[in-house]
Write a protein that holds these residues in place. Structure first.
Motif, mmCIF file in Angstrom:
data_model
loop_
_atom_site.group_PDB
_atom_site.id
_atom_site.type_symbol
_atom_site.label_atom_id
_atom_site.label_comp_id
_atom_site.label_asym_id
_atom_site.label_seq_id
_atom_site.Cartn_x
_atom_site.Cartn_y
_atom_site.Cartn_z
ATOM 1 N N GLU A 1 56.819 -29.295 -50.524
ATOM 2 C CA GLU A 1 57.239 -28.049 -51.180
ATOM 3 C C GLU A 1 56.488 -26.849 -50.597
ATOM 4 O OE1 GLU A 1 56.221 -25.970 -55.403
ATOM 5 O OE2 GLU A 1 56.873 -28.065 -55.520
ATOM 6 N N LEU A 2 55.184 -27.009 -50.411
ATOM 7 C CA LEU A 2 54.389 -25.920 -49.841
ATOM 8 C C LEU A 2 54.855 -25.573 -48.437
ATOM 9 C CD1 LEU A 2 50.850 -27.114 -51.002
ATOM 10 C CD2 LEU A 2 52.118 -25.145 -51.897
ATOM 11 N N TYR A 3 55.185 -26.591 -47.651
ATOM 12 C CA TYR A 3 55.654 -26.343 -46.291
ATOM 13 C C TYR A 3 57.015 -25.638 -46.305
ATOM 14 C CZ TYR A 3 57.648 -27.096 -41.709
ATOM 15 O OH TYR A 3 58.275 -26.895 -40.508
ATOM 16 N N ARG A 4 57.934 -26.138 -47.118
ATOM 17 C CA ARG A 4 59.271 -25.537 -47.172
ATOM 18 C C ARG A 4 59.239 -24.111 -47.693
ATOM 19 N NH1 ARG A 4 62.699 -30.808 -49.427
ATOM 20 N NH2 ARG A 4 63.029 -31.756 -47.375
ATOM 21 N N ASP A 5 58.253 -23.802 -48.531
ATOM 22 C CA ASP A 5 58.112 -22.440 -49.047
ATOM 23 C C ASP A 5 57.399 -21.518 -48.057
ATOM 24 O OD1 ASP A 5 59.380 -23.208 -51.348
ATOM 25 O OD2 ASP A 5 57.558 -23.375 -52.558
ATOM 26 N N GLY A 6 57.015 -22.068 -46.898
ATOM 27 C CA GLY A 6 56.355 -21.276 -45.878
ATOM 28 C C GLY A 6 54.904 -20.946 -46.174
ATOM 29 N N ARG A 7 54.281 -21.734 -47.045
ATOM 30 C CA ARG A 7 52.909 -21.436 -47.444
ATOM 31 C C ARG A 7 51.872 -22.152 -46.584
ATOM 32 N NH1 ARG A 7 52.073 -22.178 -53.693
ATOM 33 N NH2 ARG A 7 50.119 -21.127 -53.108
ATOM 34 N N ILE A 8 52.264 -23.199 -45.870
ATOM 35 C CA ILE A 8 51.319 -23.908 -45.002
ATOM 36 C C ILE A 8 51.963 -24.166 -43.636
ATOM 37 C CG2 ILE A 8 50.078 -25.006 -46.908
ATOM 38 C CD1 ILE A 8 51.589 -27.616 -46.207
ATOM 39 N N LEU B 1 46.142 -42.272 -49.694
ATOM 40 C CA LEU B 1 46.915 -41.112 -50.165
ATOM 41 C C LEU B 1 47.333 -40.233 -49.000
ATOM 42 C CD1 LEU B 1 46.240 -38.846 -53.180
ATOM 43 C CD2 LEU B 1 46.275 -37.806 -50.915
ATOM 44 N N ALA B 2 46.425 -40.018 -48.049
ATOM 45 C CA ALA B 2 46.708 -39.117 -46.917
ATOM 46 C C ALA B 2 47.932 -39.562 -46.132
ATOM 47 C CB ALA B 2 45.492 -39.042 -45.995
ATOM 48 N N LEU B 3 48.099 -40.865 -45.969
ATOM 49 C CA LEU B 3 49.236 -41.365 -45.193
ATOM 50 C C LEU B 3 50.557 -41.029 -45.876
ATOM 51 C CD1 LEU B 3 47.758 -44.824 -44.153
ATOM 52 C CD2 LEU B 3 47.985 -42.784 -42.729
ATOM 53 N N ASP B 4 50.597 -41.125 -47.203
ATOM 54 C CA ASP B 4 51.816 -40.752 -47.929
ATOM 55 C C ASP B 4 52.066 -39.253 -47.835
ATOM 56 O OD1 ASP B 4 52.196 -43.369 -48.641
ATOM 57 O OD2 ASP B 4 51.745 -43.105 -50.766
ATOM 58 N N LEU B 5 51.014 -38.467 -47.996
ATOM 59 C CA LEU B 5 51.162 -37.017 -47.936
ATOM 60 C C LEU B 5 51.687 -36.591 -46.566
ATOM 61 C CD1 LEU B 5 48.545 -34.427 -49.205
ATOM 62 C CD2 LEU B 5 49.714 -34.117 -47.037
ATOM 63 N N CYS B 6 51.084 -37.118 -45.505
ATOM 64 C CA CYS B 6 51.495 -36.724 -44.152
ATOM 65 C C CYS B 6 52.908 -37.204 -43.830
ATOM 66 C CB CYS B 6 50.504 -37.254 -43.134
ATOM 67 S SG CYS B 6 48.877 -36.451 -43.204
ATOM 68 N N ALA B 7 53.271 -38.383 -44.334
ATOM 69 C CA ALA B 7 54.598 -38.921 -44.055
ATOM 70 C C ALA B 7 55.704 -38.063 -44.653
ATOM 71 C CB ALA B 7 54.703 -40.353 -44.573
ATOM 72 N N ALA B 8 55.366 -37.276 -45.662
ATOM 73 C CA ALA B 8 56.376 -36.434 -46.308
ATOM 74 C C ALA B 8 56.731 -35.209 -45.474
ATOM 75 C CB ALA B 8 55.872 -35.988 -47.683
ATOM 76 N N LEU B 9 55.892 -34.863 -44.500
ATOM 77 C CA LEU B 9 56.100 -33.651 -43.716
ATOM 78 C C LEU B 9 56.872 -33.957 -42.436
ATOM 79 C CD1 LEU B 9 52.548 -32.128 -44.162
ATOM 80 C CD2 LEU B 9 54.655 -31.413 -45.311
#
Length: 409
Positions: free
Chosen positions: A88-95, A109-117
């Motif tokens: 969501e943060l990426y799609r909103d242009g915030r990161i 946790l990091a692997l799941d977070l990164c896989a979402a991008l």
């Protein structure tokens, strides 16, 4: 060139280290957005994304995580929330990129977070278990970067600062330099091995480019197949030429696996598939380790000091044939299976070091008997590295272009 990096981690236990990362990024002219994925404690300063927001993004709450009474369950709740929140943060242009640090809990946790991008978003994991066999290939996003967090289990010191500062500079530099995928032509995904083993890509790539397509060739040695499947699941390909599915065999018999979902995601995403069984007969093992006892009596080929391939017997080849047919049976788009009957890798020719006529015949017979109705099977009187194989693949592809199965625009 001002870029914002998401700095994520358990701020109740890694507050000082995460603060150091953020300081290095800011010191290099970058911006930081912070995300707390801890459960029990609180950060020294409020984060931009609180642990409560993370838990809620996963359809849960911090109280539910606490009430579970189990740190594994609690961190999975936070992983389920951190992944969609980061997207969501990426799609909103915030990161513009992300860096996550942790031990085994934080890395999970990091692997799941990164896989979402998406591919092209810089993703860095600073971990005490980077490059470890604890991390299965199917958990690794296709373009993740990792650095070993040496001496970083607890508290800051000069050793771990060396890792943290490198990672902070790397993710910011990547965010500034990255050329994100924005193909101006439809993309073809192709799997292969090295050119000494499988050669079709040498002629197919320019031929497909002449037809207006971009071609990405994936090295099917575990991680390459993982990247291929990750992109296929996103529907990134106009079509696939999956001609090196030996990772299916590897997963079945203990070799270099790309995960249980190998050879399934193109079908699930509705992507047309051209398939051939390149190197189906090989189990790829780590060359510098002792040969597993179960493979001790097999013919092998030492590809280099890293990789050795052992040969499947006839019964194992039948099992692979059944698995391939089963995986293709659920495809939701056209599938063409090309079956070269004179061998499926350069070592598998009459007189070759790994040639097994009986095993090849067993595989071909099983494919013929088990081929599902949704798959168009073509038996070829040639070897996979012969010009006739490449010509047939292009004929099928041209038919798909003509009837609209594959679209150029």
């Amino acid at each position: 060139m001002s870029k914002t990096i998401l700095v994520a981690g358990t701020y109740d236990t890694k507050d000082e280290e995460l603060g150091y990362l953020a300081g290095v990024i800011r010191g290099q002219g970058g911006k930081v957005l912070t995300m707390d994925v801890s459960v029990l404690g609180d950060p020294s300063q409020p984060t931009d994304v609180s642990k409560h927001q993370v838990a809620e993004a996963g359809g849960s709450s911090i109280q539910e995580a606490i009430d579970s009474g189990d740190e594994n369950t609690a961190m999975q709740i936070m992983a389920r929330g951190s992944a969609p929140k980061a997207l969501e943060l990426y799609r909103d242009g915030r990161i513009d990129g992300v860096i996550v640090l942790g031990g085994t809990m934080g890395t999970d946790l990091a692997l799941d977070l990164c896989a979402a991008l998406p591919v092209g978003v810089p993703k860095y994991v600073v971990s005490t278990v980077s490059f470890s066999s604890l991390i299965p290939p199917e958990r690794l996003p296709s373009d993740v970067q990792m650095i070993l967090w040496a001496g970083g289990l607890y508290g800051l010191n000069s050793i771990c600062k060396a890792s943290l500062s490198q990672a902070a500079g790397a993710v910011l530099g990547a965010a500034r330099a990255v050329e994100s995928p924005k193909p101006d032509r439809p993309l073809i995904g192709m799997t292969s091995f090295g050119k000494t083993v499988l050669r079709y890509m040498v002629d197919l790539k320019p031929a497909l480019e002449e037809r207006g397509f971009e071609v990405a060739v994936f090295h099917a040695t575990g991680m390459g197949g993982r990247a291929f499947e990750s992109l296929a699941a996103e529907g990134a390909f106009a079509a696939v030429f999956d001609f090196a599915p030996q990772e299916v065999s590897n997963h079945m018999f203990g070799g270099l696996s790309a995960g249980a979902d190998r050879m399934t995601n193109a079908g699930r995403s509705g992507t047309p598939q051209l398939v051939a069984p390149g190197c189906y007969d090989l189990i790829d093992i780590v060359g510098w380790q002792p040969t597993p006892p179960a493979l001790a009596d097999r013919p092998t080929h030492a590809h280099n000091r890293l990789l050795t391939s052992a040969v499947l017997d006839a019964d194992e080849r039948r099992q692979v044939a059944r698995s391939i047919c089963d995986k293709l049976s659920s495809a939701t788009a056209p599938v063409a299976l090309l079956l070269p009957q004179h061998g499926c890798n350069e070592w598998d020719r009459p007189g070759g070091d790994l040639h097994d006529a009986e095993g090849l015949a067993a595989f071909c017979d099983e494919i013929t008997a088990r081929c599902p109705e949704n798959v168009a099977l073509t038996k070829l009187d040639c070897h996979i590295n012969d010009a006739a194989f490449t010509a047939q693949a292009l004929d099928v592809f041209d038919d798909w272009l003509a009837d609209g199965t594959v679209k150029l625009k």
